[in-house]
Structure formats: structure tokens, C-alpha cells
Design a protein around this motif. Structure first.
Motif, PDB file in Angstrom:
ATOM      1  N   SER A   1       0.777  -1.365   0.062  1.00 10.27           N
ATOM      2  CA  SER A   1      -0.016   0.060   0.062  1.00 10.27           C
ATOM      3  C   SER A   1       0.853   1.462  -0.158  1.00 10.27           C
ATOM      4  O   SER A   1       0.260   2.359  -0.145  1.00 10.27           O
ATOM      5  CB  SER A   1      -0.975   0.022   1.080  1.00 10.27           C
ATOM      6  OG  SER A   1      -2.104  -1.046   1.110  1.00 10.27           O
ATOM      7  N   THR A   2       2.348   1.072   0.071  1.00  9.20           N
ATOM      8  CA  THR A   2       3.016   2.541   0.113  1.00  9.20           C
ATOM      9  C   THR A   2       2.838   3.187  -1.290  1.00  9.20           C
ATOM     10  O   THR A   2       2.966   4.418  -1.301  1.00  9.20           O
ATOM     11  CB  THR A   2       4.391   2.170   0.395  1.00  9.20           C
ATOM     12  OG1 THR A   2       4.780   1.213  -0.506  1.00  9.20           O
ATOM     13  CG2 THR A   2       4.736   1.172   1.671  1.00  9.20           C
TER      14      THR A   2
ATOM     15  N   LYS B   1       0.213   3.924  -2.722  1.00  9.42           N
ATOM     16  CA  LYS B   1      -1.035   4.752  -2.671  1.00  9.42           C
ATOM     17  C   LYS B   1      -0.668   6.363  -2.226  1.00  9.42           C
ATOM     18  O   LYS B   1      -1.396   7.304  -2.667  1.00  9.42           O
ATOM     19  CB  LYS B   1      -1.862   4.392  -1.488  1.00  9.42           C
ATOM     20  CG  LYS B   1      -2.403   2.831  -1.837  1.00  9.42           C
ATOM     21  CD  LYS B   1      -3.267   2.311  -0.650  1.00  9.42           C
ATOM     22  CE  LYS B   1      -3.475   0.903  -0.802  1.00  9.42           C
ATOM     23  NZ  LYS B   1      -4.315   0.228   0.267  1.00  9.42           N
TER      24      LYS B   1
ATOM     25  N   ILE C   1      -7.766   6.233   1.711  1.00 11.21           N
ATOM     26  CA  ILE C   1      -6.367   5.867   1.641  1.00 11.21           C
ATOM     27  C   ILE C   1      -5.367   6.114   2.718  1.00 11.21           C
ATOM     28  O   ILE C   1      -4.623   5.380   3.372  1.00 11.21           O
ATOM     29  CB  ILE C   1      -5.510   6.268   0.365  1.00 11.21           C
ATOM     30  CG1 ILE C   1      -6.360   5.688  -0.845  1.00 11.21           C
ATOM     31  CG2 ILE C   1      -4.005   6.108   0.222  1.00 11.21           C
ATOM     32  CD1 ILE C   1      -6.144   6.344  -2.164  1.00 11.21           C
TER      33      ILE C   1
ATOM     34  N   SER D   1      -5.744   3.014   4.788  1.00 14.55           N
ATOM     35  CA  SER D   1      -5.043   2.306   3.674  1.00 14.55           C
ATOM     36  C   SER D   1      -6.167   1.407   2.871  1.00 14.55           C
ATOM     37  O   SER D   1      -5.905   0.489   2.397  1.00 14.55           O
ATOM     38  CB  SER D   1      -3.984   1.342   4.083  1.00 14.55           C
ATOM     39  OG  SER D   1      -3.145   1.085   3.024  1.00 14.55           O
TER      40      SER D   1
ATOM     41  N   ASN E   1      -7.959  -0.104  -0.258  1.00 14.05           N
ATOM     42  CA  ASN E   1      -7.649  -0.640  -1.357  1.00 14.05           C
ATOM     43  C   ASN E   1      -8.389  -0.124  -2.449  1.00 14.05           C
ATOM     44  O   ASN E   1      -8.045   0.215  -3.621  1.00 14.05           O
ATOM     45  CB  ASN E   1      -7.622  -2.092  -1.288  1.00 14.05           C
ATOM     46  CG  ASN E   1      -6.403  -2.903  -0.553  1.00 14.05           C
ATOM     47  OD1 ASN E   1      -5.544  -2.188  -0.431  1.00 14.05           O
ATOM     48  ND2 ASN E   1      -6.768  -4.163  -0.201  1.00 14.05           N
TER      49      ASN E   1
ATOM     50  N   VAL F   1      -2.451   2.420  11.332  1.00 10.33           N
ATOM     51  CA  VAL F   1      -1.579   2.451  10.204  1.00 10.33           C
ATOM     52  C   VAL F   1      -0.381   3.278  10.682  1.00 10.33           C
ATOM     53  O   VAL F   1       0.518   3.801   9.870  1.00 10.33           O
ATOM     54  CB  VAL F   1      -2.235   3.145   8.826  1.00 10.33           C
ATOM     55  CG1 VAL F   1      -3.193   2.517   8.331  1.00 10.33           C
ATOM     56  CG2 VAL F   1      -2.592   4.568   9.336  1.00 10.33           C
TER      57      VAL F   1
ATOM     58  N   LYS G   1       2.943   6.649   5.255  1.00 12.40           N
ATOM     59  CA  LYS G   1       2.247   5.717   4.516  1.00 12.40           C
ATOM     60  C   LYS G   1       2.783   4.529   4.668  1.00 12.40           C
ATOM     61  O   LYS G   1       3.860   4.251   4.248  1.00 12.40           O
ATOM     62  CB  LYS G   1       2.138   6.245   3.201  1.00 12.40           C
ATOM     63  CG  LYS G   1       1.219   5.356   2.133  1.00 12.40           C
ATOM     64  CD  LYS G   1      -0.100   5.486   2.555  1.00 12.40           C
ATOM     65  CE  LYS G   1      -1.132   4.410   2.295  1.00 12.40           C
ATOM     66  NZ  LYS G   1      -1.049   3.176   3.119  1.00 12.40           N
TER      67      LYS G   1
ATOM     68  N   GLY H   1       2.616  -0.126   4.064  1.00 16.32           N
ATOM     69  CA  GLY H   1       2.126  -1.018   3.396  1.00 16.32           C
ATOM     70  C   GLY H   1       2.334  -2.438   3.900  1.00 16.32           C
ATOM     71  O   GLY H   1       3.509  -2.632   4.856  1.00 16.32           O
TER      72      GLY H   1
ATOM     73  N   ASP I   1       7.071   1.198   6.266  1.00 18.32           N
ATOM     74  CA  ASP I   1       6.559   2.374   6.487  1.00 18.32           C
ATOM     75  C   ASP I   1       7.510   3.388   6.189  1.00 18.32           C
ATOM     76  O   ASP I   1       8.657   3.376   6.359  1.00 18.32           O
ATOM     77  CB  ASP I   1       6.141   2.328   8.238  1.00 18.32           C
ATOM     78  CG  ASP I   1       5.410   3.334   8.552  1.00 18.32           C
ATOM     79  OD1 ASP I   1       4.736   4.177   7.655  1.00 18.32           O
ATOM     80  OD2 ASP I   1       5.100   3.625   9.857  1.00 18.32           O
TER      81      ASP I   1
END
Length: 404
Positions: A70-71, A73, A130, A134, A136, A297, A319, A321, A329
């Protein structure tokens, strides 16, 4: 795609971490097995509060693949706002309702969003989801708005030439070819069409890769394949690029124009606000805080632990993931009580059995405690570090009772 090794100009970071080796545990003792990479940036200010950076690296190597999860994003949020600005259409902004058409067999339509105050989907609402939890689907909708081709070429033009954003996240059974296709999008305001974007196909050619992870994996049919998983068609975002994208969002005035996203001051304020907020501080969306708890997160320094609340006023603008055993992170951390700030990014691989898609990863018992300890060690050092000028961090303070 050349491999780049990032070595510190001195051994400071390694020496600091080595002095806390017992606290950092097995991951620091076996960094190769855990694919550990760390970037720490100390920040000093001049008399005019302008920031200056000193970067320290530990095992940072673009040739050592990690799945960014997810980083990716974070870049999507910035690129979506940048695209709205570049279109320069009256009435088109992050609040304008955005409707996504169905793309048969690939991605469904979106005509409403129950998480929004007005039940309307929008770029701004997707970005909030997001950065707060986070989400999707929110990323996938921005991916479709930006388009695979523009997503990559815009980042390449900023100097991030090793980046490859190839697919949506959190969905299975979609082929690499299908991920080149993106849905049609329409923005409407007060019943009038403000902007229409047709469905698109990316014709971008990507540099070949040979990235393998794990020793075995479960395929989409839940069959065990006894060989490493080929990750060459997975997203790629080296840690140094993630770290520098974060820097360009937090400190746009301190990077070159070519590295800067074309954002307005209000865009940066919005991103900073959402990046540092906690799920319980959001009204729209409103979250079940049992699942999306405080620090949900926030991994570096906070460890993703709900009860970990420092006595100081500390915020992480970050952010993270997590997927396939990779936990990452990237954070700018600001302590408003003690006037301390620094940047820290890290990635670690916690998959003891080496099997992917079996859901047996050690995020909670190994990965997050390590990122917490790493963050604490750097933070404790920063509390003691002498600064010639005390930073004015007021631009990063927000009223968290309202996220616009």
C-alpha cells in the motif's frame, strides 16, 4: 534498470543501531534474511526555518526487491490531485463528485459512496480513506483516474525511473494485460458534466525484471506451487524513492522543481492533515475503531499498537504497506512538545515459512515490534540531539476535530 546501493558517508546509523542490537532483536541480527532496509533523515533548520537534510542508509539497495504493497498509494494521492490541477477546469477539484463506469470483467462501476457526507464519491474522499486506513478500493479508483501510463511516466519524469506501478491492489484474478485497462470516469457537479474521461489502455513498455520472492506460494486457485513466486509483474517502489516521494510531499519547498508535484498549498495541507490523522478523528468516513483503532496505520515509533500514546504531542505523517510478508513504513515524525522532527523509512520481510499467500506472516509478533523499537531509538536520539535553531513546526499542526 540499474541496481543502486546507498551507503552512508559514515557509520553513524549502523553504530547507533548496533548499540541497541538486543532491543532490535532477530531482525537486526539477521538483516539479510529479513531483507531489512532503513533510511533515516535528520533535519536541521536555519535562522529562516528552512530545512536541511542529512540522509543515513542501512542496507538500502534497489536491487533487493520488496513488495511495496500500500505504500504506492501515497504517490497515487499526490498524482490524482496533480491531475485535477493540470486539467484546469472550472468546477473540477477534489470535492467534485466522480463516477466510475464499469469495465467488464475487470473493475465494477462506482456511482455512490456511503462513507461520504453527501454519499458522493470524489478524489478527496478516496484520498482520506487511503491515508486514514489504507483503503484498497480507494487506491484502485485513483489508479483508474490517473491511468497506468501517466502514473508511471509522471514518476519517471520526477526522477523515479526504477518505479513500476503495474496493477490495482487487493484484487485477484486480474491479468497484467487487464491492469493496463482503466475505466471511464465522469465528474459531475449540480447535475452538469464537468469532465469526462474515456476508458484507456496503457501502451507503456516496462524494463524487464526478474524479481523472485519466497520459496513457495499459493496461486489464485489455492494450489501450492513449490517454487519462488515471480514478482516481476508486481508493483515496484524502491525504498529510496518512497522516502523521497514522502520528502517532496512534506517539504515541497526543499526539493527541486522537477521532483515537486504540481500541487497547491491547500493540496499539501489536505495531504498533511489526512496523513497525520487517526481513524477515530474522522467523521466522514466514520470508522469502527475496534478494527480501525488508534495507530492502525502507524508502525514506526507507534508499532501499530492501540494503547501506544506518548505523553508528548507526537504525530506521524506516513504511509505504510503490508502484504506477502513485507512490512514497510515511510514517516515524517514531528514532536510538537519538544520541537523535534525527523524522517524514517524502513522495510522488513517477516515470513518464516517462506510460503506466500498462506497468511502465516509475523507482522504482529515480529515486524511491528521491530518498527516500533526502530522508531523509538531514532526518536530518543533526536530528543537529545543539539540543534542550532529550534524548528517552527506550526505548519504541521491541525485541528483534528474536522478533516475537510
Amino acid at each position: 534498470m540499474g541496481t543502486k546501493h546507498y551507503q552512508s558517508s559514515d557509520s553513524f546509523l549502523y553504530t547507533l543501531l548496533q548499540s541497541h542490537a538486543a532491543r532490535l532483536g532477530a531482525i537486526f541480527q539477521q538483516p539479510q534474511a529479513y531483507r531489512l532496509q532503513i533510511i533515516y533523515t535528520s533535519i536541521d533548520r536555519d535562522a529562516h526555518n528552512r530545512p536541511y537534510f542529512t540522509d543515513y542508509y542501512y542496507r538500502v539497495d534497489t536491487g533487493e526487491y520488496f513488495y511495496p504493497a500500500s505504500t504506492v498509494k501515497l504517490a497515487a494521492a499526490a498524482l490524482a490531485l496533480e491531475k485535477l490541477n493540470d486539467l484546469r477546469i472550472a468546477g473540477l477539484d477534489r470535492h467534485t463528485p466522480m463516477y466510475t463506469s464499469n469495465l467488464e470483467g475487470i473493475s465494477p462501476a462506482v456511482m455512490s459512496d456511503s462513507s461520504a457526507a453527501d454519499y458522493q464519491p470524489s478524489v478527496g474522499q478516496y484520498i482520506k480513506k487511503i491515508l486514514l486506513t489504507s483503503d484498497n478500493d480507494a487506491f484502485n479508483r485513483l489508479y483508474e483516474f490517473i491511468g497506468q501510463q501517466a502514473f508511471n511516466t509522471q514518476l519517471w519524469e520526477q526522477g523515479y525511473t526504477d518505479v513500476q506501478i503495474l496493477h490495482r491492489v487487493g484484487v485477484t484474478r486480474i491479468t497484467p494485460e487487464q491492469n493496463r485497462h482503466t475505466n471511464a470516469v465522469t465528474f459531475r457537479k449540480d447535475g452538469q458534466v464537468v469532465y469526462e474521461q474515456a476508458s484507456a489502455i496503457s501502451n507503456l513498455a516496462f524494463s524487464p525484471r526478474h524479481d523472485l520472492i519466497g520459496k513457495a506460494w499459493y496461486n489464485p486457485r489455492n494450489e501450492l506451487v513449490n517454487s519462488p513466486m515471480d514478482a516481476s509483474q508486481k508493483n515496484r517502489l524502491p525504498l529510496v524513492d518512497l522516502h523521497n516521494i514522502l520528502r517532496s510531499i512534506i517539504f515541497p519547498e526543499a526539493v527541486t522543481k522537477s521532483q515537486r508535484f504540481r500541487l497547491k498549498e491547500e493540496d499539501y495541507r489536505f495531504l498533511h492533515h489526512c496523513m497525520s490523522a487517526q481513524p477515530e478523528e474522522s467523521t466522514f468516513p466514520r470508522y469502527n475503531t475496534t478494527e480501525f483503532h488508534h495507530n492502525y496505520v502507524k508502525f514506526l515509533l507507534f508499532g501499530g499498537v492501540q494503547r501506544n500514546r506518548p505523553t508528548a504531542d507526537v504525530r506521524s505523517f506516513n504511509k505504510p504497506g503490508w502484504a506477502y510478508g513485507f512490512l514497510t513504513d515511510a514517516a515524517y515524525i514531528a514532536d510538537f512538545t519538544h520541537h523535534v522532527e525527523f524522517m524514517l523509512s524502513a522495510t522488513v520481510y517477516v515470513n518464516n515459512d517462506g510460503i506466500l499467500n498462506d497468511r502465516h506472516y509475523q507482522f504482529e509478533e515480529t515486524g511491528k515490534p521491530f518498527l516500533r523499537a526502530l522508531g523509538e531509538i531514532i526518536y530518543e536520539y533526536e530528543l537529545l540531539r543539539t540543534r542550532k535553531y529550534t524548528p517552527d513546526l506550526s505548519k504541521f499542526r491541525f485541528d483534528y476535530t474536522k478533516i475537510e
